[in-house]
Write an enzyme that holds these catalytic residues in place. Structure first.
Site, PDB file in Angstrom:
ATOM      1  N   SER A 105      -1.873  -7.220  -6.434  1.00  0.00           N
ATOM      2  CA  SER A 105      -1.857  -6.025  -5.585  1.00  0.00           C
ATOM      3  C   SER A 105      -2.400  -6.403  -4.220  1.00  0.00           C
ATOM      4  O   SER A 105      -3.077  -7.424  -4.081  1.00  0.00           O
ATOM      5  CB  SER A 105      -2.748  -4.935  -6.173  1.00  0.00           C
ATOM      6  OG  SER A 105      -4.112  -5.225  -5.914  1.00  0.00           O
ATOM      7  N   ASP A 106      -2.131  -5.584  -3.226  1.00  0.00           N
ATOM      8  CA  ASP A 106      -2.855  -5.774  -1.970  1.00  0.00           C
ATOM      9  C   ASP A 106      -4.286  -5.270  -2.188  1.00  0.00           C
ATOM     10  O   ASP A 106      -4.601  -4.659  -3.224  1.00  0.00           O
ATOM     11  CB  ASP A 106      -2.163  -5.049  -0.808  1.00  0.00           C
ATOM     12  CG  ASP A 106      -2.562  -5.654   0.544  1.00  0.00           C
ATOM     13  OD1 ASP A 106      -3.604  -6.334   0.629  1.00  0.00           O
ATOM     14  OD2 ASP A 106      -1.838  -5.434   1.537  1.00  0.00           O
ATOM     15  N   TRP A 107      -5.109  -5.517  -1.230  1.00  0.00           N
ATOM     16  CA  TRP A 107      -6.550  -5.250  -1.329  1.00  0.00           C
ATOM     17  C   TRP A 107      -6.816  -3.777  -1.707  1.00  0.00           C
ATOM     18  O   TRP A 107      -6.542  -2.865  -0.917  1.00  0.00           O
ATOM     19  CB  TRP A 107      -7.196  -5.578   0.010  1.00  0.00           C
ATOM     20  CG  TRP A 107      -8.667  -5.328   0.102  1.00  0.00           C
ATOM     21  CD1 TRP A 107      -9.299  -4.119   0.084  1.00  0.00           C
ATOM     22  CD2 TRP A 107      -9.694  -6.310   0.246  1.00  0.00           C
ATOM     23  NE1 TRP A 107     -10.643  -4.291   0.203  1.00  0.00           N
ATOM     24  CE2 TRP A 107     -10.924  -5.633   0.316  1.00  0.00           C
ATOM     25  CE3 TRP A 107      -9.699  -7.708   0.338  1.00  0.00           C
ATOM     26  CZ2 TRP A 107     -12.137  -6.286   0.465  1.00  0.00           C
ATOM     27  CZ3 TRP A 107     -10.909  -8.353   0.489  1.00  0.00           C
ATOM     28  CH2 TRP A 107     -12.113  -7.650   0.554  1.00  0.00           C
TER      29      TRP A 107
ATOM     30  N   PHE B  53       0.807  -1.220   0.000  1.00  0.00           N
ATOM     31  CA  PHE B  53       0.000   0.000   0.000  1.00  0.00           C
ATOM     32  C   PHE B  53       0.845   1.277   0.000  1.00  0.00           C
ATOM     33  O   PHE B  53       0.381   2.325  -0.414  1.00  0.00           O
ATOM     34  CB  PHE B  53      -0.859   0.059   1.273  1.00  0.00           C
ATOM     35  CG  PHE B  53      -1.916  -1.010   1.381  1.00  0.00           C
ATOM     36  CD1 PHE B  53      -2.958  -1.067   0.471  1.00  0.00           C
ATOM     37  CD2 PHE B  53      -1.890  -1.938   2.419  1.00  0.00           C
ATOM     38  CE1 PHE B  53      -3.964  -2.027   0.597  1.00  0.00           C
ATOM     39  CE2 PHE B  53      -2.880  -2.896   2.545  1.00  0.00           C
ATOM     40  CZ  PHE B  53      -3.924  -2.946   1.626  1.00  0.00           C
TER      41      PHE B  53
ATOM     42  N   ALA C  91      -5.312  -1.861  -3.547  1.00  0.00           N
ATOM     43  CA  ALA C  91      -4.136  -0.975  -3.644  1.00  0.00           C
ATOM     44  C   ALA C  91      -4.049  -0.285  -4.998  1.00  0.00           C
ATOM     45  O   ALA C  91      -3.486   0.813  -5.096  1.00  0.00           O
ATOM     46  CB  ALA C  91      -2.856  -1.755  -3.353  1.00  0.00           C
TER      47      ALA C  91
END
Ligand code: NOJ
Length: 796
Positions: A299-301, A268, A303
């Site tokens: 990607s992260d959640w 993030f 992001a």
């Protein structure tokens, strides 16, 4: 003797030595192949054949990941996943758990979509899946990579049985600031220990073969440097020089990639102004070009969509930037699904970029065998079998760190308890709380399997065990603060956080303590409310009325043993000054009570060592042992030496010592170990030989370690170096080797640490790894305060 040593610069092995230069050119290296499975010709031929048949929309569908089930981040999309899957537009899902749930979507994707491409299900499997093991920070405290491998192995086996071939683990972020709640998921502050653990987690999950029915692909996270968040505030920016980035923060990711990690998760944070999820330097230059990574990046959640908040463009722009930089899959947020295809059609994104991302994702799906075996057989319901419980207990036994065990007048050392204790008062909010002992990232763990301290001690003591909760984690005021940031919303917070009458419950606890011969206090943090993601703190003390409870029980005059149950280093200064015995037990998982009892009663001799420094005061943070030197050192090289009160214009605090309360590597045992003078096989080595050694050792440090006590014990023997004359200044100490050694009373063993380019190199001003003529000071011992000394000269 089991030895752990970073012999990780395999990519450099093949390099010719460049005469006349003291560095290697990264560009000249043959492309490394960290995971041969993903590079296989057959596999890539299958990938290309499929890719050739795909429409643009089907390709973009592979780049999308949805959470159906529950949410582990804000704003899940809640779309019609059945319809999307039938159109081939759900490449991956998370938070769908179990054979039935995963098969539901898989049948649609495989049977109804045009090209029958299976969905890749991913899940947060962090410290076990159904069987909850100690949290990763605790596992790191074992300094036993095999423990990490065990946790990962069981996690993979159980995740696979639940239809999940892809785990969002390990987190390899260096964490040097315990205000950051995610330190619990890390291996702590050190790149060497962190790299050893990273390799072990990858090995345990992937087992060297993604095609095995019980191995799972990892997602190494959070790339990159997420743990460097300014002020320990989660999701905050990261700002650091490239040398620190590479030499400290990137090292464990590199180790994980070299161990064959199939996927990575982008983070993030920004890195020096460029968001990590749109960062071509880290995602393409370093990860793919320098490290040869062949897997994919998710990607992260959210992001990718959050890049809009980073002010680097509108939706289509940030999606394009992320994809082009190297984020292949968009976790939730669903920006790729809505804006990538149109930009390819309008010529803003080359279809080749999409093809490459799809290729990377399909490679992993093929390697996992999903095309041949897309479904999961419905097995029997999960059972916490004795085998699994035994594995969780064994790992937990190794993770506890005995911080202090001072003799009490007339009693001697309180630990181990053995038969000494007639009546034991067990007190504290963590003594009998199954959910809290499970740990912060046990999304699929079930508290009902947890053996609490109260039940485990009762098994041993029967009615000689007295119990009082004493207080809760939160006072009324804290509860109101936490309501604002509660994961499940304010209503749930109200429901879960009773406002306790602390004065009354503390008085009851005092009464209970007075009836006993010894009091065990189980204090710490609420893993539910205060640890893990989005759980940064500005203080590191015990929350709620726990400190008052501790002081009140100590004031009874009864001997007190403090068991700290927390996923971050807490501020324990008062306890260190007033409590004779302190055991750091972290969040131990399902076998919490049994494992704590094993150590309290001496069936297991504690062997854990701190993977992160414990501060005296939160204001020292970020506090870590491998500090760079200062021109005005307060106490010479090492900040642990006694303070000279007369020193004014020195690098120190007015109101506190520089040193840690308990430093990195610290941990006592029920026995004692002595170290002989270390020897070095060659005390002088030409620099060219080190540079040309291709990661092979050029010398070996040996030390005799003896158990001088009366019980068997395991010591983690640690080797630290200091490069005293580098062109770029180096830390006052750096861990460069460790070994767990088990010794019977009186027994002595020789421990040897090979040293070569891998251990001796650093990044120079041109950002090349190098070794220069210098003197290395070497220390061997049982913590970062090690004093047994040797030295190595690297000469022209
Ligand atoms: C956000 C977290 O940062 C990450 O670690 C996790 O894997 C994802 N959410 C998915 O739950």
């Amino acid at each position: 003797m089991k030895m752990t040593s970073i012999r990780s610069l395999r990519l450099l092995c093949l390099l010719p030595f460049v005469t006349g230069l003291t560095w290697f050119s990264a560009a000249a290296q043959p492309r490394p192949v960290p995971n041969p499975q993903l590079a296989s010709k057959d596999l890539n031929a299958r990938v290309d054949a499929l890719l050739n048949k795909m429409t643009l929309d089907e390709k973009v569908g592979q780049l999308v990941q949805f959470s159906a089930g529950y949410a582990t981040g804000p704003g899940a999309s809640n779309l019609k996943y059945d319809e999307l899957a039938a159109k081939g537009q759900v490449g991956s899902m998370l938070n769908v758990v179990g054979a039935e749930a995963t098969n539901h979507y898989q049948h649609i994707a495989v049977e109804k979509s045009r090209l029958h491409i299976p969905i890749l299900f991913g899940q947060d499997v962090i410290h076990g899946h159904r069987t909850t093991f100690p949290v990763p920070l605790a596992v790191a405290a074992s300094w036993d990579p095999e423990a990490a491998e065990t946790v990962a192995h069981f996690g993979a086996v159980e995740a696979r049985a639940d239809g999940i071939p892809w785990v969002f683990s390990p987190m390899v972020d260096i964490a040097r600031d315990p205000r950051w709640g995610r330190i619990i998921e890390s291996s702590g502050e050190d790149p060497y220990l962190g790299s050893a653990m990273a390799r072990a987690w990858v090995k345990g999950y992937q087992q060297g073969d993604l095609g095995k029915p019980d191995s799972a692909a990892v997602s190494v996270k959070h790339f990159a440097a997420y743990g460097g968040a300014i002020a320990g505030r989660d999701y905050n920016a990261v700002d650091m020089g490239e040398i620190t980035l590479r030499q400290v923060y990137l090292e464990p990711y590199r180790a994980a990639v070299e161990a064959g990690a199939a996927t990575l998760m982008s983070s993030f944070n920004t890195i020096n102004g460029i968001p990590a999820s749109a960062n071509a330097f880290t995602l393409t230059q370093i990860l793919r070009k320098e490290w040869g990574f062949d897997g994919f990046v998710v990607s992260d959640w959210g992001a990718v969509a959050e890049l809009i908040n980073h002010s680097i463009g509108d939706g289509p722009t940030v999606a394009r930037k992320a994809l082009v930089a190297g984020v292949d899959m968009d976790m939730e947020g669903n920006l790729y699904g809505t804006v990538i295809a149109s930009q390819v059609r309008s010529g803003k994104i080359s279809e080749g970029v999409v093809d490459e991302a799809v290729r990377r994702i399909l490679r992993v799906k093929f390697a996992l065998g999903l095309f041949d075996h897309p479904y999961t057989a419905q097995g029997p319901a999960y059972d916490a079998t004795p085998e699994r419980r035994a594995a969780a207990r064994k790992v937990a036994d190794e993770t506890f760190v005995l911080l202090k065990n001072d003799p009490v007048e007339g009693v001697g050392a309180l630990l181990p308890l053995a038969a000494k204790a007639k009546k034991v008062a067990l007190i504290g909010p963590l003594a009998d709380n199954q959910r809290e002992l499970l740990g912060a990232w046990a999304v699929t763990g079930d508290p009902k399997y947890v053996v609490t301290l109260r039940s485990a001690l009762a098994e041993r003591l029967g009615d000689r065990l007295l119990y009082a909760q004493g207080c809760d984690f939160l006072s009324g005021e804290d509860a109101n603060v936490l309501k604002r940031v509660s994961f499940s919303g304010p209503d749930a917070a109200d429901a879960h956080l009773p406002i306790p009458d602390d004065a009354k419950t503390i008085a009851e606890a005092v009464k209970t303590a007075k009836q006993a011969d010894v009091a065990i206090l189980a204090l710490g943090e609420s893993t539910n409310w205060m640890e893990g993601e989005a759980s940064s703190r500005t203080t590191l003390g015990f929350t709620g009325a726990q400190q008052q409870l501790l002081e009140a029980v100590v004031a009874t005059g009864k001997p007190v043993i403090l068991v700290v149950l927390a996923g971050r280093p807490l501020e324990l200064k008062w306890a260190a000054n007033h409590v004779p015995a302190i055991l750091e037990a972290w969040s131990p998982g399902v076998e919490a009570g049994h494992a704590v009892a094993d150590v309290l009663f001496g069936d297991v001799n504690p062997s854990g060592k701190l993977p992160a420094s414990l501060p005296r005061a939160v204001g020292q943070e970020p506090l870590y042992y491998a500090q760079l030197p200062t021109g005005r050192p307060a106490h010479g090289d090492l900040s642990h030496l006694p303070q000279n009160a007369g020193e004014k214009f020195m690098s120190r605090y007015m109101d506190e010592e520089n040193s840690a309360l308990y430093p990195f590597g610290w941990g006592l045992s029920y026995t004692r170990f002595s170290y002989a003078q270390p020897t070095i096989s060659r005390a002088e080595v030409p620099v060219r030989e080190v540079l040309g050694s291709h990661s092979k050792p050029v010398t070996t440090v040996g030390v005799d370690v003896r158990n001088t006590g009366s019980v068997a014990g395991t010591e983690v023997v640690q080797l630290y170096l200091r490069n005293t004359a580098a062109s770029v200044e180096q830390p006052v100490r750096e861990l460069k080797g460790f070994a767990r050694v088990t010794l019977a009373p009186g027994e002595q063993k020789r421990v040897e640490f090979p040293l070569g380019f891998d251990e001796l190199n650093f990044y120079n001003a041109e950002i090349k790894r190098t070794v220069e003529p210098t003197t290395y000071k070497i220390w061997v011992g049982g913590s970062s305060l090690a004093t047994a000394e040797a030295s190595l000269q690297v000469v022209e």
